[in-house]
Design a protein around this motif. Structure first.
Motif, PDB file in Angstrom:
ATOM      1  N   ILE A 109     -19.974  19.101   4.742  1.00 20.49           N
ATOM      2  CA  ILE A 109     -18.693  19.003   5.430  1.00 20.49           C
ATOM      3  C   ILE A 109     -17.910  17.751   5.059  1.00 20.49           C
ATOM      4  O   ILE A 109     -16.707  17.674   5.255  1.00 20.49           O
ATOM      5  CB  ILE A 109     -18.905  19.075   6.961  1.00 20.49           C
ATOM      6  N   ASP A 110     -18.593  16.752   4.498  1.00 21.63           N
ATOM      7  CA  ASP A 110     -17.911  15.528   4.080  1.00 21.63           C
ATOM      8  C   ASP A 110     -17.490  15.582   2.613  1.00 21.63           C
ATOM      9  O   ASP A 110     -17.052  14.582   2.056  1.00 21.63           O
ATOM     10  CB  ASP A 110     -18.796  14.305   4.331  1.00 21.63           C
ATOM     11  N   HIS A 111     -17.634  16.749   1.982  1.00 17.93           N
ATOM     12  CA  HIS A 111     -17.221  16.925   0.590  1.00 17.93           C
ATOM     13  C   HIS A 111     -16.193  18.053   0.489  1.00 17.93           C
ATOM     14  O   HIS A 111     -16.044  18.854   1.411  1.00 17.93           O
ATOM     15  CB  HIS A 111     -18.425  17.268  -0.297  1.00 17.93           C
ATOM     16  N   GLN A 112     -15.517  18.102  -0.634  1.00 19.40           N
ATOM     17  CA  GLN A 112     -14.602  19.204  -0.878  1.00 19.40           C
ATOM     18  C   GLN A 112     -15.394  20.486  -1.138  1.00 19.40           C
ATOM     19  O   GLN A 112     -16.382  20.473  -1.882  1.00 19.40           O
ATOM     20  CB  GLN A 112     -13.706  18.891  -2.080  1.00 19.40           C
ATOM     21  N   ILE A 113     -14.989  21.572  -0.513  1.00 18.02           N
ATOM     22  CA  ILE A 113     -15.681  22.857  -0.660  1.00 18.02           C
ATOM     23  C   ILE A 113     -14.668  23.884  -1.141  1.00 18.02           C
ATOM     24  O   ILE A 113     -13.682  24.158  -0.463  1.00 18.02           O
ATOM     25  CB  ILE A 113     -16.294  23.308   0.680  1.00 18.02           C
ATOM     26  N   SER A 114     -14.917  24.451  -2.299  1.00 13.68           N
ATOM     27  CA  SER A 114     -13.973  25.421  -2.861  1.00 13.68           C
ATOM     28  C   SER A 114     -14.355  26.835  -2.459  1.00 13.68           C
ATOM     29  O   SER A 114     -15.513  27.124  -2.122  1.00 13.68           O
ATOM     30  CB  SER A 114     -13.952  25.309  -4.394  1.00 13.68           C
ATOM     31  N   THR A 115     -13.377  27.714  -2.505  1.00 13.02           N
ATOM     32  CA  THR A 115     -13.634  29.124  -2.207  1.00 13.02           C
ATOM     33  C   THR A 115     -14.594  29.724  -3.230  1.00 13.02           C
ATOM     34  O   THR A 115     -15.436  30.559  -2.889  1.00 13.02           O
ATOM     35  CB  THR A 115     -12.319  29.915  -2.204  1.00 13.02           C
ATOM     36  N   SER A 116     -14.504  29.274  -4.467  1.00 14.00           N
ATOM     37  CA  SER A 116     -15.411  29.789  -5.503  1.00 14.00           C
ATOM     38  C   SER A 116     -16.854  29.383  -5.214  1.00 14.00           C
ATOM     39  O   SER A 116     -17.789  30.153  -5.495  1.00 14.00           O
ATOM     40  CB  SER A 116     -14.979  29.294  -6.892  1.00 14.00           C
ATOM     41  N   ASP A 117     -17.047  28.200  -4.636  1.00 13.29           N
ATOM     42  CA  ASP A 117     -18.403  27.777  -4.241  1.00 13.29           C
ATOM     43  C   ASP A 117     -18.985  28.735  -3.209  1.00 13.29           C
ATOM     44  O   ASP A 117     -20.148  29.138  -3.304  1.00 13.29           O
ATOM     45  CB  ASP A 117     -18.380  26.368  -3.654  1.00 13.29           C
ATOM     46  N   LEU A 118     -18.173  29.080  -2.221  1.00 17.20           N
ATOM     47  CA  LEU A 118     -18.636  29.966  -1.156  1.00 17.20           C
ATOM     48  C   LEU A 118     -18.881  31.374  -1.687  1.00 17.20           C
ATOM     49  O   LEU A 118     -19.849  32.039  -1.293  1.00 17.20           O
ATOM     50  CB  LEU A 118     -17.611  29.995  -0.018  1.00 17.20           C
ATOM     51  N   ALA A 119     -17.997  31.831  -2.568  1.00 24.40           N
ATOM     52  CA  ALA A 119     -18.158  33.175  -3.137  1.00 24.40           C
ATOM     53  C   ALA A 119     -19.444  33.272  -3.940  1.00 24.40           C
ATOM     54  O   ALA A 119     -20.143  34.300  -3.898  1.00 24.40           O
ATOM     55  CB  ALA A 119     -16.955  33.513  -4.016  1.00 24.40           C
ATOM     56  N   GLY A 132     -15.888  11.508   7.185  1.00 29.50           N
ATOM     57  CA  GLY A 132     -17.069  12.291   7.547  1.00 29.50           C
ATOM     58  C   GLY A 132     -16.838  13.780   7.542  1.00 29.50           C
ATOM     59  O   GLY A 132     -17.793  14.564   7.557  1.00 29.50           O
ATOM     60  N   VAL A 133     -15.572  14.191   7.537  1.00 27.05           N
ATOM     61  CA  VAL A 133     -15.255  15.626   7.469  1.00 27.05           C
ATOM     62  C   VAL A 133     -14.452  15.960   6.214  1.00 27.05           C
ATOM     63  O   VAL A 133     -13.764  16.971   6.166  1.00 27.05           O
ATOM     64  CB  VAL A 133     -14.499  16.091   8.736  1.00 27.05           C
ATOM     65  N   GLY A 134     -14.549  15.082   5.206  1.00 23.45           N
ATOM     66  CA  GLY A 134     -13.981  15.410   3.904  1.00 23.45           C
ATOM     67  C   GLY A 134     -12.534  15.048   3.693  1.00 23.45           C
ATOM     68  O   GLY A 134     -11.914  15.546   2.737  1.00 23.45           O
ATOM     69  N   CYS A 135     -11.955  14.188   4.553  1.00 25.16           N
ATOM     70  CA  CYS A 135     -10.564  13.756   4.377  1.00 25.16           C
ATOM     71  C   CYS A 135     -10.541  12.368   3.756  1.00 25.16           C
ATOM     72  O   CYS A 135     -11.185  11.446   4.259  1.00 25.16           O
ATOM     73  CB  CYS A 135      -9.828  13.739   5.720  1.00 25.16           C
ATOM     74  N   ASP A 136      -9.802  12.231   2.680  1.00 23.77           N
ATOM     75  CA  ASP A 136      -9.810  10.978   1.933  1.00 23.77           C
ATOM     76  C   ASP A 136      -9.044   9.854   2.607  1.00 23.77           C
ATOM     77  O   ASP A 136      -9.326   8.685   2.365  1.00 23.77           O
ATOM     78  CB  ASP A 136      -9.227  11.201   0.524  1.00 23.77           C
ATOM     79  N   ASN A 137      -8.049  10.179   3.431  1.00 24.96           N
ATOM     80  CA  ASN A 137      -7.282   9.130   4.077  1.00 24.96           C
ATOM     81  C   ASN A 137      -6.973   9.499   5.520  1.00 24.96           C
ATOM     82  O   ASN A 137      -6.982  10.676   5.897  1.00 24.96           O
ATOM     83  CB  ASN A 137      -5.986   8.833   3.306  1.00 24.96           C
ATOM     84  N   ALA A 138      -6.676   8.475   6.314  1.00 25.30           N
ATOM     85  CA  ALA A 138      -6.472   8.658   7.756  1.00 25.30           C
ATOM     86  C   ALA A 138      -5.248   9.505   8.045  1.00 25.30           C
ATOM     87  O   ALA A 138      -5.240  10.294   9.003  1.00 25.30           O
ATOM     88  CB  ALA A 138      -6.342   7.292   8.444  1.00 25.30           C
ATOM     89  N   SER A 139      -4.210   9.377   7.223  1.00 24.52           N
ATOM     90  CA  SER A 139      -2.976  10.117   7.453  1.00 24.52           C
ATOM     91  C   SER A 139      -3.215  11.622   7.312  1.00 24.52           C
ATOM     92  O   SER A 139      -2.764  12.421   8.140  1.00 24.52           O
ATOM     93  CB  SER A 139      -1.897   9.664   6.466  1.00 24.52           C
ATOM     94  N   HIS A 140      -3.948  12.002   6.273  1.00 25.60           N
ATOM     95  CA  HIS A 140      -4.248  13.411   6.055  1.00 25.60           C
ATOM     96  C   HIS A 140      -5.117  13.957   7.184  1.00 25.60           C
ATOM     97  O   HIS A 140      -4.880  15.059   7.695  1.00 25.60           O
ATOM     98  CB  HIS A 140      -4.961  13.581   4.713  1.00 25.60           C
ATOM     99  N   PHE A 141      -6.124  13.178   7.588  1.00 23.35           N
ATOM    100  CA  PHE A 141      -6.994  13.603   8.672  1.00 23.35           C
ATOM    101  C   PHE A 141      -6.222  13.783   9.974  1.00 23.35           C
ATOM    102  O   PHE A 141      -6.386  14.780  10.689  1.00 23.35           O
ATOM    103  CB  PHE A 141      -8.115  12.579   8.867  1.00 23.35           C
ATOM    104  N   THR A 142      -5.364  12.817  10.288  1.00 26.61           N
ATOM    105  CA  THR A 142      -4.562  12.897  11.512  1.00 26.61           C
ATOM    106  C   THR A 142      -3.680  14.129  11.511  1.00 26.61           C
ATOM    107  O   THR A 142      -3.545  14.827  12.524  1.00 26.61           O
ATOM    108  CB  THR A 142      -3.692  11.631  11.662  1.00 26.61           C
ATOM    109  N   GLN A 143      -3.090  14.433  10.360  1.00 32.81           N
ATOM    110  CA  GLN A 143      -2.228  15.616  10.237  1.00 32.81           C
ATOM    111  C   GLN A 143      -3.010  16.901  10.475  1.00 32.81           C
ATOM    112  O   GLN A 143      -2.562  17.796  11.211  1.00 32.81           O
ATOM    113  CB  GLN A 143      -1.586  15.633   8.850  1.00 32.81           C
ATOM    114  N   LEU A 144      -4.200  17.003   9.877  1.00 38.27           N
ATOM    115  CA  LEU A 144      -5.030  18.193  10.043  1.00 38.27           C
ATOM    116  C   LEU A 144      -5.490  18.347  11.492  1.00 38.27           C
ATOM    117  O   LEU A 144      -5.460  19.444  12.055  1.00 38.27           O
ATOM    118  CB  LEU A 144      -6.253  18.114   9.129  1.00 38.27           C
ATOM    119  N   PHE A 145      -5.920  17.248  12.090  1.00 36.58           N
ATOM    120  CA  PHE A 145      -6.423  17.298  13.464  1.00 36.58           C
ATOM    121  C   PHE A 145      -5.313  17.693  14.433  1.00 36.58           C
ATOM    122  O   PHE A 145      -5.508  18.543  15.312  1.00 36.58           O
ATOM    123  CB  PHE A 145      -6.996  15.932  13.847  1.00 36.58           C
TER     124      PHE A 145
END
Length: 261
Positions: free
Chosen positions: A164-174, A225-238
């Motif tokens: 969850i702390d890394h980038q996960i692609s759709t191709s990985d899941l497929a 810890g949930v795969g967001c590189d910066n605080a701004s991006h994390f805040t936006q997603l949350f």
């Protein structure tokens, strides 16, 4: 709110819930179990606000329904409100649900007890919304055909949780379930009602809530810890998920915990 006939009881002790229940009852609980809190471990007091409402005969309720929030997570319990019976329900956990839960708990803690009419309106509003979300989920599940098997879904969820702390692609899941990306996306949406990206984001934000509630990590650390590189991006997603910033979410729950101690 047309389904609500009347608010029968306010602030019931959980021991009385079973005796009050019937097929058309809906219980709303807001429970904080302080044994799960790392920072606020000076006492053993729980607090719970439990409400019962009757619903109109025209409304289909697979009940009694016991819906609410336990340690900041939305879900269901059995009629005894045993903590071990709690089951997370992701479809209840959205921006409006979180806003209503925080607002209602603040009103319960700080508004005078004799001001019941306003409190009742808040309880009815939140219960109405959670029941509608539950009914919508049941309807959607009835319409969806199985595309991804339960075993495959468990494998996908485990992979997301472990990474969850890394980038996960759709191709990985497929590749986990040995499907082409195009076929996987189509089958996944048919099974869950979500795209793989939406599903992954929801698991990330659920984990972020847990970290905000039960860890001392700062906002940047929680985001990483949930795969967001910066605080701004994390805040936006949350905020897009829960309608409130991570910092305000943490402060609100800690203020409520302190006020209840």
């Amino acid at each position: 709110m047309e389904y609500v006939k009347r608010l029968k009881e306010i602030i019931q002790e959980k021991q009385r819930v079973r005796t009050l229940a019937h097929r058309k009852s809906v219980f709303l609980f807001l429970i904080n179990n302080r044994e799960n809190e790392r920072k606020f471990n000076s006492g053993n007091k729980d607090y719970q606000f439990i409400f019962q409402l009757d619903v109109a005969e025209s409304v289909t309720v697979d009940g009694p329904l016991v819906l609410g929030v336990y340690n900041g997570v939305f879900g269901k319990m059995n009629l005894d409100l045993d903590y071990d019976s709690f089951q997370k329900q992701s479809f209840l956990d959205d921006a409006l649900s979180n806003q209503l839960a925080i607002y209602l708990t603040q009103e319960l803690l700080y508004r005078p007890l004799d001001d019941k009419w306003y409190l009742e309106n808040m309880v009815v509003t939140m219960t109405d919304y959670l029941v509608k979300q539950t009914s919508l989920d049941l309807a959607n599940n009835g319409e969806l055909k199985m595309g991804i098997t339960p075993f495959q879904m468990q494998k996908i969820k485990h992979h997301i949780t472990e990474n969850i702390d890394h980038q996960i692609s759709t191709s990985d899941l497929a590749s986990l379930v040995k499907l082409s990306v195009h076929h996987f996306i189509r089958m996944f949406k048919r099974t869950t009602g979500e795209t793989p990206q939406q599903f992954t984001k929801r698991l990330r934000m659920q984990r972020a809530k847990e970290l905000l509630l039960y860890s001392e990590d700062n906002i940047i650390q929680v985001g990483m810890g949930v795969g967001c590189d910066n605080a701004s991006h994390f805040t936006q997603l949350f905020k897009s998920s829960y309608g409130i910033t991570p910092l305000k979410f943490r402060k609100a729950h800690r203020q409520m915990t302190l006020a209840a101690s």
